[in-house]
Design an enzyme around this catalytic site. Structure first.
Site, PDB file in Angstrom:
ATOM      1  N   PHE B 120       1.015  -1.108   0.001  1.00 61.38           N
ATOM      2  CA  PHE B 120      -0.213  -0.063  -0.021  1.00 61.38           C
ATOM      3  C   PHE B 120       0.884   1.264   0.125  1.00 61.38           C
ATOM      4  CE2 PHE B 120      -4.659   1.072   1.310  1.00 61.38           C
ATOM      5  CZ  PHE B 120      -5.068   0.184   0.503  1.00 61.38           C
ATOM      6  N   GLN B 234      -7.929  14.640   4.706  1.00 64.35           N
ATOM      7  CA  GLN B 234      -7.132  13.999   3.768  1.00 64.35           C
ATOM      8  C   GLN B 234      -8.112  13.673   2.572  1.00 64.35           C
ATOM      9  OE1 GLN B 234      -6.501   9.699   4.230  1.00 64.35           O
ATOM     10  NE2 GLN B 234      -4.361  10.466   3.883  1.00 64.35           N
ATOM     11  N   HIS B 236      -8.635  11.444  -0.347  1.00 61.63           N
ATOM     12  CA  HIS B 236      -8.035  10.114  -0.968  1.00 61.63           C
ATOM     13  C   HIS B 236      -7.737  10.446  -2.716  1.00 61.63           C
ATOM     14  CE1 HIS B 236      -7.888   6.055  -2.194  1.00 61.63           C
ATOM     15  NE2 HIS B 236      -8.013   5.630  -1.114  1.00 61.63           N
ATOM     16  N   LEU B 250     -15.323   5.733  -3.120  1.00 61.89           N
ATOM     17  CA  LEU B 250     -14.074   5.317  -3.059  1.00 61.89           C
ATOM     18  C   LEU B 250     -13.808   4.153  -4.041  1.00 61.89           C
ATOM     19  CD1 LEU B 250     -11.357   5.719  -1.207  1.00 61.89           C
ATOM     20  CD2 LEU B 250     -11.955   3.750   0.192  1.00 61.89           C
ATOM     21  N   GLU B 253      -7.244   1.967  -2.503  1.00 62.70           N
ATOM     22  CA  GLU B 253      -5.738   2.113  -2.953  1.00 62.70           C
ATOM     23  C   GLU B 253      -5.246   0.775  -3.130  1.00 62.70           C
ATOM     24  OE1 GLU B 253      -3.789   4.615  -0.068  1.00 62.70           O
ATOM     25  OE2 GLU B 253      -1.997   3.830  -0.246  1.00 62.70           O
ATOM     26  N   ARG B 284      -0.795   9.389   0.255  1.00 66.27           N
ATOM     27  CA  ARG B 284      -2.057  10.172  -0.245  1.00 66.27           C
ATOM     28  C   ARG B 284      -2.104  11.397  -0.762  1.00 66.27           C
ATOM     29  NH1 ARG B 284      -6.365   6.442   3.040  1.00 66.27           N
ATOM     30  NH2 ARG B 284      -6.095   4.582   1.902  1.00 66.27           N
ATOM     31  N   HIS B 349     -11.878  12.043   2.497  1.00 64.58           N
ATOM     32  CA  HIS B 349     -11.767  10.624   2.784  1.00 64.58           C
ATOM     33  C   HIS B 349     -11.637  10.523   4.315  1.00 64.58           C
ATOM     34  CE1 HIS B 349     -11.435   6.521   2.347  1.00 64.58           C
ATOM     35  NE2 HIS B 349     -10.327   6.259   3.006  1.00 64.58           N
ATOM     36  N   ARG B 384      -2.513  10.515   6.735  1.00 68.92           N
ATOM     37  CA  ARG B 384      -2.650   9.238   7.190  1.00 68.92           C
ATOM     38  C   ARG B 384      -2.335   8.206   5.972  1.00 68.92           C
ATOM     39  NH1 ARG B 384      -6.272   4.918   6.573  1.00 68.92           N
ATOM     40  NH2 ARG B 384      -8.182   6.209   5.838  1.00 68.92           N
TER      41      ARG B 384
END
Lengths: 260, 584
Positions: B120, B234, B236, B250, B253, B284, B349, B384
């Protein structure tokens, strides 16, 4: 690189400017019985039933009540009957019901709290009645010993049954529940099956008995409505068949465990 | 209507991952626990998490360690994280994941039968324990199944908490209302654990569910607790952009984790220019800004995004590893992702900011009040990492549950609930019903979403932020006259509920704008065109928001606790590179 999708770029022709929705309205405090109310809303090709309801609530009638949350078919909040079939409101397109009107009603087989909102208390009780957790053999090593080993093939045994999102569509579609409300029902049996097929579980006949304890499971004649309406591809009908089979086996073989 | 009274030891507000894990911990410590949740049990926002939970189990990459996970988290957060939280999180995540596995959670497995881990963004090693791309559902389901057979836990579903109640500076309860019939409930409790999630719905384009209106941040703020890092929101990088009805939903990822590449309209793999080293698996904040820049430079996709392409993987692989994505695009956008690229753009996000907590216990600055999960702040700093949220819920849900139980155990008989506070809270709760045709909460909500979307976007600047703040304050004034959108019934009245939600959303938005104006630099998710560079002096500072003496919102820059030398060494240490074998 693949070319951008033609589907993606195409602007869809509008078959109509507006569409009608007939929505069930019911407030037990004020209404003697549910009634249908019709709303005519602007139509867009990509609208799902949930979008339509949100549009009505924001622009026409702020009192329409329904549950929703994720908009992506994973929380299982927006179950409703659409033209007579249990569906998730966020996953059912208006374009499949042209030219309308689209009939939107609460899921059957449940008491109605208001409008499209049903009372799910009985289901929550049924769910926990099937002991939906891994029952250990009492010989669990410390956490530091790491995870249970479970091969991809062993996961495949029950993976499908673990996809349930508790959306209640299978209960709404179940002809047995309609007659016998105490029937533990398709999703709960699928959940029991999910744990019974899990190589980490040692429930033996324990969980099976909680499921087959009531006679209602034998009333299920494998019509398969539950599996047909499931939005996540779970097959509760198969779980019910397997459960009946295991149970019969258990009766014939006193030492009979659950086969994995 | 006289309020109903309920007494409990630990009141847990919210039933997502952190709330349920906290409730289980508190009950196992012998306390009576009441969980109240805004939705039905099992529907909380956690259910939408896709990619996985980060934990240095080292099942796939033997090189992984808590040190590497800690370093990744701190670097990802641009060093303004609460370092102690990052340390505890890195050390305890593996144990929490193993525990969940013992309780029965399903995971994808390695051939040897170990929990599989996927790569990730900004994680040095493949670290995300997962089941396909629906890890959140499994986490919720396992915790729910564990919760229902933990003795001493009661769950009150579709109950919304409106205010916390205080006695002698300590939280002693809450006023709530039940959606089914509108009745009021006064909870008296020896400790309260907030686990209410984030506030993504203050934006128009968001991956967040109905629930994410920042209720816990509001409750804590109104009770006098300190909030932190509220400017850190954040984006995304990959949300759906088309069709309009699904904008913001979404796209995990995991698509990039499994090899997906990003291209602009010219077919260029543009991440090369933004992070040559990590490419699509950069953090991100970097990927979101990259897509934003491509669109701004006129190289965007037809609907203002970028193309995310995984067609070089076999259809089989895609359907097995990313089944929900396959289904989602096919159903919602009529795109077969095994054959065509997805069109994606940044979507709101996650809230890195929230209630300031003590690392070990989740204690807020108000005695008796604890917070865990997205509502709490500190672990993630300015950005994050994907996968760190699900492990956050487990690690700090448990810690806060333990600590709340311990605190509750030390209290004697329950404090008397102050009648005046209950009356004031009740008046606030009932006000929209007394003027159903006042300002429409739906209208105000969509106006607020426009303000945040327009004035606090990926790249910010002071004049626009100030304009945004003025607009939020104007909305706040109008909200004082809010109705219900017409209906006066108490049973399941969505307009009434929206009016209450809006109150939380406005406080979250105000905290966001006020903090964003103050941080005069660019760091992580907070990027300023007027201060485009990272300023080392800001690495030492966190912005704290608190209610002032006259009810005004104050923002103070506070010097953070210095990172101990040995942990600084861990952060600067270089970790051996992992070369993945093709795992198709």
């Amino acid at each position: 690189m693949a070319a951008p999708s033609q589907e993606l770029l195409r602007s869809n022709p509008l078959p109509a400017d507006t569409i009608q929705l007939s929505v069930t309205r019911y407030d037990p405090a004020q209404d003697a019985a549910p009634r249908q109310q019709t709303y005519e809303i602007p139509y867009r090709d990509d609208m799902v039933v949930l979008d339509a309801l949100n549009w009505i609530k924001t622009h026409m009638d702020g009192s329409v009540s329904y549950r929703w949350s994720c908009r992506m078919g994973i929380c299982g909040s927006c179950g409703m009957n659409v033209n007579g079939t249990p569906r998730l409101g966020c996953s059912v397109f208006l374009r499949d019901y042209l030219p309308g009107p689209v009939l939107v009603e609460p899921l059957p087989n449940f008491p109605v709290i208001r409008d499209l909102v049903i009372d799910m208390t009985s289901f929550m009780e049924k769910l926990s009645s099937v002991k939906p957790w891994v029952i250990s053999n009492g010989q669990e090593p410390a956490l530091a010993a790491g995870e249970h080993r479970q091969t991809p093939a062993q996961v495949e045994q029950y993976r499908q049954f673990s996809m349930c999102i508790n959306c209640m569509l299978c209960y709404a579609a179940c002809p047995v529940i309609a007659i016998e409300p105490h029937f533990v029902g398709p999703a709960a049996i699928a959940l029991a099956r999910r744990y019974d097929l899990d190589s980490r579980d040692h429930a033996g006949q324990d969980r099976l008995r909680t499921v087959t304890g009531s006679d209602a499971i034998w009333d299920c004649s494998f019509i398969g409505e539950c599996s047909a309406v499931c939005p996540k591809g779970v097959d509760p009908a198969k779980a019910i068949q397997q459960t009946k089979f295991e149970s019969t086996l258990g009766m014939l073989l006193p030492w009979g465990g659950v086969s994995k | 209507m006289t309020p109903e009274n309920t007494d409990t030891d630990v009141l847990v507000i919210g039933a997502g991952g952190a709330g349920m894990r906290g409730a289980i911990a508190a009950a196992q410590a012998g306390r009576r626990v009441t969980v109240v949740c805004k939705s039905l049990l099992g529907k909380a926002h956690t259910v939408m998490a896709e990619g996985g939970a980060a934990a240095a189990l080292a099942n796939v990459a033997g090189l992984d360690s808590w040190e590497a996970h800690f370093a990744d988290t701190m670097k990802g957060g641009k060093l303004i994280n609460n370092w102690r939280m990052a340390e505890l999180h890195a050390k305890e995540s593996p144990e929490r994941i193993l525990e969940l596995e013992r309780w029965g959670a399903v995971f994808d497995r390695t051939e040897d039968g170990l929990i599989h881990q996927r790569p990730f963004g900004a994680h040095t090693y493949p670290r995300l324990a997962h089941i396909g791309d629906r890890t959140g559902l499994e986490l919720i389901r396992s915790l729910q199944d564990a919760l229902v057979h933990t003795p001493g836990v009661e769950v009150h579903m579709e109950v919304t908490v409106v205010r916390l109640l205080l006695a002698a500076g300590r939280v002693v309860g809450a006023l709530a209302y039940a959606r089914a019939d509108g009745r009021q409930i006064v909870y008296s409790a020896r400790a309260v654990l907030l686990a209410t999630g984030g506030a993504g719905r203050i934006y128009r384009v968001t991956s967040n569910s109905w629930e994410c209106t920042g209720d816990g941040t509001m409750l804590a703020y109104e009770a006098g607790a300190r909030l932190r890092d509220c400017e850190m929101v954040q984006f995304h990088p990959t949300g759906m952009v088309w069709p309009p009805g699904v904008r913001g939903i979404l796209v995990t990822e995991g698509v990039r984790g499994e090899g997906g590449v990003l291209r602009n309209k010219d077919g260029e793999r543009f991440m090369e220019r933004y992070d040559h080293e990590r490419m699509e698996l950069s953090s991100r904040d970097v990927v979101a800004r990259a897509i934003n820049s491509e669109v701004a430079a006129g190289r965007g996709s037809p609907h203002g995004g970028a193309f995310l392409d995984i067609t070089h993987r076999s259809p089989d692989f895609i359907k097995r590893k990313l089944p929900s994505m396959y289904e989602q695009f096919l159903k919602l956008a009529k795109v077969d992702i095994t054959k065509e690229p997805m069109e994606v753009a940044p979507t709101i996000h996650y809230y890195m900011g929230g209630v300031d907590v003590e690392a070990e216990t989740g204690a807020t600055t108000v005695p008796g009040l604890y917070a865990a999960g997205e509502v709490a702040s500190g672990l993630h700093g300015a950005n994050r990492l994907g996968g760190n949220s699900l492990s956050d819920l487990l690690v700090f849900g448990k810690r806060a549950g333990d600590a709340a139980a311990e605190f509750a155990g030390r209290q004697g008989k329950p404090r008397r609930i102050d009648k005046a506070q209950v009356e004031a809270a009740t008046e606030f709760l009932m006000a929209p019903l007394t003027r159903p045709h006042g300002e429409s909460p739906y209208k105000l909500q969509s106006e607020l979403q426009e303000v945040c979307t327009q004035h606090a976007p990926i790249i910010r600047d002071e004049p626009s932020l100030r304009e945004g703040l003025e607009k939020v304050l104007a909305l706040k004034e109008r909200a004082a006259e809010m109705g219900t959108g017409g209906a006066t019934t108490r049973a399941f009245n969505p307009g009434w509920h929206s009016a209450l939600d809006l109150h939380s959303m406005l406080i979250n938005a105000e905290a966001l704008f006020r903090s964003a104006i103050e941080r005069k630099e660019s760091r992580g998710a907070h990027a300023r065109s007027d201060f485009p560079k990272l300023d080392p002096k800001w690495a030492q500072l966190n912005l704290m928001v608190q209610k002032g003496k006259n009810g005004e919102m104050t923002v103070t820059a506070t010097e953070n606790q210095p990172i101990p030398y040995e942990l600084t060494e861990v952060i600067t240490q270089s970790f051996q590179k992992y070369t993945p074998e093709e795992h198709e």
